[in-house]
Motif scaffolding. Structure first.
Motif, PDB file in Angstrom:
ATOM      1  N   VAL A  28      37.357  49.801  46.119  1.00  0.00           N
ATOM      2  CA  VAL A  28      38.034  48.603  46.612  1.00  0.00           C
ATOM      3  C   VAL A  28      38.915  48.937  47.807  1.00  0.00           C
ATOM      4  O   VAL A  28      39.172  50.103  48.102  1.00  0.00           O
ATOM      5  N   ASP A  29      39.407  47.884  48.483  1.00  0.00           N
ATOM      6  CA  ASP A  29      40.289  48.112  49.622  1.00  0.00           C
ATOM      7  C   ASP A  29      41.757  48.097  49.180  1.00  0.00           C
ATOM      8  O   ASP A  29      42.067  48.039  47.994  1.00  0.00           O
ATOM      9  N   ASP A  30      42.663  48.132  50.144  1.00  0.00           N
ATOM     10  CA  ASP A  30      44.094  48.264  49.878  1.00  0.00           C
ATOM     11  C   ASP A  30      44.682  47.162  48.997  1.00  0.00           C
ATOM     12  O   ASP A  30      45.651  47.385  48.293  1.00  0.00           O
ATOM     13  N   GLY A  31      44.110  45.969  49.031  1.00  0.00           N
ATOM     14  CA  GLY A  31      44.672  44.849  48.290  1.00  0.00           C
ATOM     15  C   GLY A  31      44.475  44.919  46.794  1.00  0.00           C
ATOM     16  O   GLY A  31      45.007  44.091  46.067  1.00  0.00           O
ATOM     17  N   TYR A  32      43.730  45.901  46.313  1.00  0.00           N
ATOM     18  CA  TYR A  32      43.388  45.955  44.897  1.00  0.00           C
ATOM     19  C   TYR A  32      43.960  47.174  44.185  1.00  0.00           C
ATOM     20  O   TYR A  32      43.372  47.668  43.232  1.00  0.00           O
ATOM     21  N   PRO A  61      41.829  53.303  48.106  1.00  0.00           N
ATOM     22  CA  PRO A  61      42.323  54.317  49.034  1.00  0.00           C
ATOM     23  C   PRO A  61      43.783  54.634  48.735  1.00  0.00           C
ATOM     24  O   PRO A  61      44.507  53.794  48.190  1.00  0.00           O
ATOM     25  N   PRO A  62      44.225  55.845  49.076  1.00  0.00           N
ATOM     26  CA  PRO A  62      45.635  56.186  48.807  1.00  0.00           C
ATOM     27  C   PRO A  62      46.573  55.278  49.611  1.00  0.00           C
ATOM     28  O   PRO A  62      46.246  54.820  50.694  1.00  0.00           O
ATOM     29  N   GLY A  84      46.459  47.303  42.198  1.00  0.00           N
ATOM     30  CA  GLY A  84      46.772  46.923  40.821  1.00  0.00           C
ATOM     31  C   GLY A  84      45.556  47.038  39.923  1.00  0.00           C
ATOM     32  O   GLY A  84      45.649  47.475  38.778  1.00  0.00           O
ATOM     33  N   LEU A  85      44.404  46.647  40.435  1.00  0.00           N
ATOM     34  CA  LEU A  85      43.160  46.749  39.675  1.00  0.00           C
ATOM     35  C   LEU A  85      42.801  48.218  39.453  1.00  0.00           C
ATOM     36  O   LEU A  85      42.356  48.604  38.373  1.00  0.00           O
ATOM     37  N   ALA A  86      43.019  49.040  40.466  1.00  0.00           N
ATOM     38  CA  ALA A  86      42.748  50.478  40.341  1.00  0.00           C
ATOM     39  C   ALA A  86      43.710  51.130  39.352  1.00  0.00           C
ATOM     40  O   ALA A  86      43.321  52.056  38.631  1.00  0.00           O
ATOM     41  N   ASN A  87      44.946  50.647  39.280  1.00  0.00           N
ATOM     42  CA  ASN A  87      45.897  51.185  38.304  1.00  0.00           C
ATOM     43  C   ASN A  87      45.520  50.780  36.885  1.00  0.00           C
ATOM     44  O   ASN A  87      45.707  51.548  35.945  1.00  0.00           O
ATOM     45  N   GLU A  88      45.002  49.568  36.723  1.00  0.00           N
ATOM     46  CA  GLU A  88      44.629  49.071  35.406  1.00  0.00           C
ATOM     47  C   GLU A  88      43.342  49.725  34.884  1.00  0.00           C
ATOM     48  O   GLU A  88      43.196  49.967  33.694  1.00  0.00           O
ATOM     49  N   PHE A  89      42.406  50.026  35.788  1.00  0.00           N
ATOM     50  CA  PHE A  89      41.124  50.640  35.410  1.00  0.00           C
ATOM     51  C   PHE A  89      40.921  51.931  36.220  1.00  0.00           C
ATOM     52  O   PHE A  89      40.055  51.999  37.086  1.00  0.00           O
TER      53      PHE A  89
END
Length: 100
Positions: free
Chosen positions: A76-80, A94-95, A82-87
């Motif tokens: 995913v891009d920078d806007g997601y 990206p960092p 929260g989704l990367a933290n949840e899953f």
């Protein structure tokens, strides 16, 4: 994906809803999912540009799909973030950029 749109007429209800915080322009936002070769698999509904990416993911039920299909992986891009933290095992973002 954000698409630039014409500014709604003055005095019209919801005029500010289209102003994107990212681009500072009047935009319409669409959530699009593609495969590894860049082919479009799914394109969500168009929403006002002011709506955050993470909110759009919740409204359209994308986060629920990660619960139901644990084998699915996504970039995913920078806007997601929260989704990367949840899953963390399924979604890679990206960092975060460092503020100086």
């Amino acid at each position: 994906m954000e698409t630039h749109v014409r500014r709604p007429h003055a005095g019209r209800p919801g005029r500010r809803a289209f102003v994107s915080g990212k681009r500072r322009q009047n935009t319409v936002k669409t959530t699009t999912i593609s495969d590894g070769q860049g082919r479009t698999l799914w394109s969500g509904t168009q929403r006002p540009g002011r709506l955050h990416d993470q909110t759009s993911v919740r409204i359209e039920g994308i986060a629920e799909q990660f619960h139901q299909h644990p084998g699915v992986r996504a970039e995913v891009d920078d806007g997601y973030h929260g989704l990367a933290n949840e899953f963390p095992d399924q979604v890679s973002a990206p960092p975060r950029k460092r503020r100086t």
